[in-house]
Motif scaffolding. Structure first.
Motif, PDB file in Angstrom:
ATOM      1  N   SER A   1      34.588  34.135  38.191  1.00  0.00           N
ATOM      2  CA  SER A   1      35.218  34.122  36.873  1.00  0.00           C
ATOM      3  C   SER A   1      36.055  32.851  36.683  1.00  0.00           C
ATOM      4  O   SER A   1      36.245  32.386  35.559  1.00  0.00           O
ATOM      5  CB  SER A   1      36.109  35.356  36.693  1.00  0.00           C
ATOM      6  OG  SER A   1      37.242  35.298  37.547  1.00  0.00           O
ATOM      7  N   ALA A   2      36.548  32.302  37.801  1.00  0.00           N
ATOM      8  CA  ALA A   2      37.359  31.083  37.741  1.00  0.00           C
ATOM      9  C   ALA A   2      36.540  29.828  38.065  1.00  0.00           C
ATOM     10  O   ALA A   2      37.114  28.755  38.278  1.00  0.00           O
ATOM     11  CB  ALA A   2      38.524  31.187  38.709  1.00  0.00           C
ATOM     12  N   ASP A   3      35.214  29.985  38.125  1.00  0.00           N
ATOM     13  CA  ASP A   3      34.310  28.850  38.400  1.00  0.00           C
ATOM     14  C   ASP A   3      34.595  28.186  39.738  1.00  0.00           C
ATOM     15  O   ASP A   3      34.562  26.962  39.868  1.00  0.00           O
ATOM     16  CB  ASP A   3      34.397  27.803  37.276  1.00  0.00           C
ATOM     17  CG  ASP A   3      33.835  28.322  35.957  1.00  0.00           C
ATOM     18  OD1 ASP A   3      32.867  29.100  36.005  1.00  0.00           O
ATOM     19  OD2 ASP A   3      34.383  27.960  34.908  1.00  0.00           O
ATOM     20  N   LEU A   4      34.869  29.012  40.741  1.00  0.00           N
ATOM     21  CA  LEU A   4      35.053  28.511  42.101  1.00  0.00           C
ATOM     22  C   LEU A   4      33.836  28.893  42.941  1.00  0.00           C
ATOM     23  O   LEU A   4      33.342  30.015  42.850  1.00  0.00           O
ATOM     24  CB  LEU A   4      36.319  29.093  42.735  1.00  0.00           C
ATOM     25  CG  LEU A   4      37.652  28.702  42.107  1.00  0.00           C
ATOM     26  CD1 LEU A   4      38.777  29.432  42.822  1.00  0.00           C
ATOM     27  CD2 LEU A   4      37.866  27.195  42.181  1.00  0.00           C
ATOM     28  N   ASP A   5      33.364  27.996  43.775  1.00  0.00           N
ATOM     29  CA  ASP A   5      32.213  28.256  44.635  1.00  0.00           C
ATOM     30  C   ASP A   5      32.697  28.529  46.058  1.00  0.00           C
ATOM     31  O   ASP A   5      33.122  27.617  46.775  1.00  0.00           O
ATOM     32  CB  ASP A   5      31.263  27.056  44.621  1.00  0.00           C
ATOM     33  CG  ASP A   5      30.017  27.316  45.462  1.00  0.00           C
ATOM     34  OD1 ASP A   5      29.776  28.490  45.807  1.00  0.00           O
ATOM     35  OD2 ASP A   5      29.296  26.343  45.762  1.00  0.00           O
TER      36      ASP A   5
END
Length: 339
Positions: free
Chosen positions: A211-215
């Motif tokens: 949801s926070a665009d972290l991989d």
């Protein structure tokens, strides 16, 4: 605010994993220690090691247990707030039920918390009510109703087969074989529980990070190893409040029926959770198997008031965690507006 919520989710995962290990370990070791198949020290070490190994095994197995659960589209901060609320609700309920000596379902508590928090977002801006209402309500509800019945019936019927197989054999040999089988089943149940817990909590972490665009994919193995350590630490305590209830206050049984109950629990866990990816509850499966095996005796020794107390807490679990998460989302939403 997004960074603060991400940190909050990460911090909340730590006590949740420890308390989950504390809460779930009696499901696999209560009966083996009661029938003297394992000493308390050996049982807790076996459970801790097997649970930790199961968590790490989540890495090659993937997140299939929650592949069917699609979280609705909404603002990133709302997703993180819902997750934080669900984790707080689950942690609070697990602590309360442990202190009361009652095994309850982490799976249903977590799912209900996420659904309850998502429902609360319908009263706020940034969430699509259509997607929220499309959440899979039926799966946790059906499993809540069906799992205890199937586990009870399977254990009850397996007693007939076990008694027939033991006829004419030396009682000491039967007891020795039953205790050995319980030890194996304790390890299998703990391993399966670890796989489930690893999938539950990595699902939560991935939901928050995506949801926070972290991989986080490159870091999954170290994260799972940390999860395994935390869950194992919780298991080492033994969870004896719940263990005493399952092994001493719920049913009195011999080693043969103890073998049946632990075998039914391990079998359902692997068949349902790991083969068909159903969100089964180890706690409900274990307690229902114990009641089923204990009921099939010449002199039934099931403490039915305790059994009814269990059913009441199981029914209250989704309501309690969903309500707590929903209220926390509504209470925390003004902070999002200020940020």
């Amino acid at each position: 605010m997004e960074i603060v919520l991400l940190v909050a989710v990460a911090v909340l995962l730590v006590p949740n994993l420890i308390v989950t290990g504390l809460h779930d370990v009696p499901n696999s070791i209560a009966i083996p220690t009661r029938t003297r198949a394992l000493s308390p020290r050996a049982a807790t070490r076996l459970a801790a090691g097997a649970n930790a190994a199961g968590v790490v095994m989540t890495y090659p197995l993937g997140n299939q247990l929650f592949g069917w659960f699609t979280f609705p589209e909404m603002d990133t901060e709302l997703v993180l707030l819902v997750i934080a609320g669900a984790l707080i609700g689950l942690l609070s309920w697990n602590i309360v039920t442990y202190l009361r000596g009652v095994p309850t379902s982490t799976t249903h508590g977590l799912l209900a918390g996420l659904i309850g928090g998502a429902l609360a977002t319908m009263l706020l801006e940034g969430a699509d009510s259509t997607d929220v209402l499309a959440l899979p309500w039926h799966s946790p509800v059906l499993n809540l109703l069906v799992t205890p019945l199937v586990a009870f019936g399977a254990a009850y019927l397996l007693v007939f087969l076990a008694v027939r197989a033991a006829q004419g054999r030396d009682p000491d040999a039967v007891h020795s074989t039953s205790r050995a089988a319980q030890s194996v089943c304790a390890g299998l149940t703990s391993f399966g529980t670890g796989v489930q817990q690893g999938q539950r909590y990595i699902f939560v972490l991935l939901l928050a990070s995506q949801s926070a665009d972290l991989d986080l994919q490159p870091w999954l193995l170290p994260i799972l190893m940390a999860f395994a350590l935390l869950l194992g630490l919780g298991c080492l305590h033994g969870g004896w409040r719940i263990g005493h209830m399952l092994g001493h206050r719920l049913v009195t049984m011999d080693p043969l029926r103890g073998m049946v109950s632990t075998s039914a629990t391990a079998g359902m866990l692997f068949l349902g959770s790991l083969t068909f990816a159903l969100p089964l509850s180890t706690s409900m499966t274990a307690a229902s198997s114990i009641i089923g095996a204990g009921s099939n005796q010449r002199f039934a020794t099931v403490n039915w008031p305790q059994g009814l107390r269990l059913f009441g807490y199981w029914a209250a679990t989704p309501a309690a965690t969903g309500l707590i998460a929903g209220l926390l989302v509504l209470a925390g939403s003004p902070l999002l507006a200020l940020a």
